[in-house]
Enzyme design. Structure first.
Site, PDB file in Angstrom:
ATOM      1  N   GLY A   1       0.831  -1.202   0.000  1.00  0.00           N
ATOM      2  CA  GLY A   1       0.000   0.000   0.000  1.00  0.00           C
ATOM      3  C   GLY A   1       0.862   1.247   0.000  1.00  0.00           C
TER       4      GLY A   1
ATOM      5  N   GLN B   1       2.865  10.073   1.293  1.00  0.00           N
ATOM      6  CA  GLN B   1       4.178   9.425   1.402  1.00  0.00           C
ATOM      7  C   GLN B   1       5.125   9.816   0.266  1.00  0.00           C
ATOM      8  OE1 GLN B   1       2.331   5.325   2.139  1.00  0.00           O
ATOM      9  NE2 GLN B   1       4.259   5.207   3.258  1.00  0.00           N
TER      10      GLN B   1
ATOM     11  N   CYS C   1       5.781  -0.084   7.234  1.00  0.00           N
ATOM     12  CA  CYS C   1       5.399   1.070   6.432  1.00  0.00           C
ATOM     13  C   CYS C   1       6.591   1.466   5.573  1.00  0.00           C
ATOM     14  CB  CYS C   1       5.022   2.227   7.364  1.00  0.00           C
ATOM     15  SG  CYS C   1       4.523   3.716   6.487  1.00  0.00           S
ATOM     16  N   LEU C   2       6.329   1.791   4.310  1.00  0.00           N
ATOM     17  CA  LEU C   2       7.428   2.175   3.413  1.00  0.00           C
ATOM     18  C   LEU C   2       8.110   3.463   3.876  1.00  0.00           C
ATOM     19  CD1 LEU C   2       5.865   1.315  -0.077  1.00  0.00           C
ATOM     20  CD2 LEU C   2       7.531  -0.011   1.245  1.00  0.00           C
TER      21      LEU C   2
ATOM     22  N   HIS D   1      -4.595   1.267   7.349  1.00  0.00           N
ATOM     23  CA  HIS D   1      -3.260   1.860   7.489  1.00  0.00           C
ATOM     24  C   HIS D   1      -3.068   2.991   6.462  1.00  0.00           C
ATOM     25  CE1 HIS D   1       1.329   1.263   7.852  1.00  0.00           C
ATOM     26  NE2 HIS D   1       1.191   2.063   6.829  1.00  0.00           N
ATOM     27  N   GLU D   2      -3.502   2.744   5.213  1.00  0.00           N
ATOM     28  CA  GLU D   2      -3.320   3.758   4.159  1.00  0.00           C
ATOM     29  C   GLU D   2      -4.221   4.963   4.383  1.00  0.00           C
ATOM     30  OE1 GLU D   2      -0.701   3.427   2.568  1.00  0.00           O
ATOM     31  OE2 GLU D   2      -0.451   1.312   3.036  1.00  0.00           O
TER      32      GLU D   2
ATOM     33  N   HIS E   1      -2.817   7.346   6.782  1.00  0.00           N
ATOM     34  CA  HIS E   1      -1.791   8.253   6.230  1.00  0.00           C
ATOM     35  C   HIS E   1      -2.419   9.574   5.765  1.00  0.00           C
ATOM     36  CE1 HIS E   1       2.088   6.251   6.170  1.00  0.00           C
ATOM     37  NE2 HIS E   1       1.568   5.137   5.674  1.00  0.00           N
TER      38      HIS E   1
HETATM   39 NI    NI Z   1       2.470   3.264   5.660  1.00  0.00          NI
END
Ligand code: NI
Length: 174
Positions: free
Chosen positions: A46, A51, A94-95, A136-137, A140
């Protein structure tokens, strides 16, 4: 299809509440395409627009298993409209917080409403990893990271590691 650099925590752009997209332009379609390319390249399941430093309510996800065919989803202005009482714990990553993982408890199932890239309203129920991923997304978009659910000490420890990582990367980049 451009791979965009992913912001690493801590970064004020990751803490902002993103704005709703008033309409779906070609610019948004290109952005979504770049986000999918960036997510698959990472690799991740995701990615949210903040981000990559874009403060729009746009997320992409694909939580299929490795042996399944890809099933990318692009969501514009996504909203959780229903959540189960039953809760689930998943080890999240998380990225924007590379190589750090922690258990997070969330509703086990959610119903999400969003606009697709044609501007049509979509609604779908998610369970399992998909449910965790979509929550989670969407977090963000509200400036919330999975570490915000952890105890302060654990969160500070991870943040310190990320500060160090960013310093190292900046040094490597010269
Ligand atoms: Ni994340």
């Amino acid at each position: 299809m451009t791979i965009r650099p992913i912001l690493i925590h801590p970064d004020p752009r990751l803490k902002k509440v993103a704005g709703a997209l008033p309409d779906i332009s070609d610019e948004v379609r290109v952005l979504a395409d770049d986000m999918l390319t960036t997510m698959y390249d990472a690799p991740g399941i995701g990615l949210a627009a903040p981000q990559i430093g874009v403060s729009h309510r746009l997320i992409v996800l694909d939580a299929t298993q490795k042996d399944e065919a890809p099933a990318p989803l692009v969501m514009v202005n996504p909203e959780v409209i229903l959540e189960s009482d039953e809760r689930n714990v998943y080890e999240e990553g998380c990225l924007s917080i590379p190589e750090q993982y922690a258990d997070v408890e969330r509703p086990a199932e959610v119903r999400v409403r969003w606009l697709d890239l044609n501007g049509s309203v979509q609604e779908r129920d998610f369970a399992g990893l998909w449910a965790t991923c979509v929550q989670h997304e969407i977090d963000h978009l509200d400036g919330v990271l999975f570490i915000d659910y952890l105890k302060p000490l654990k969160r500070q420890l991870i943040t310190r590691k990320m500060v160090k990582l960013k310093r190292e990367r900046a040094r490597e980049a010269g």
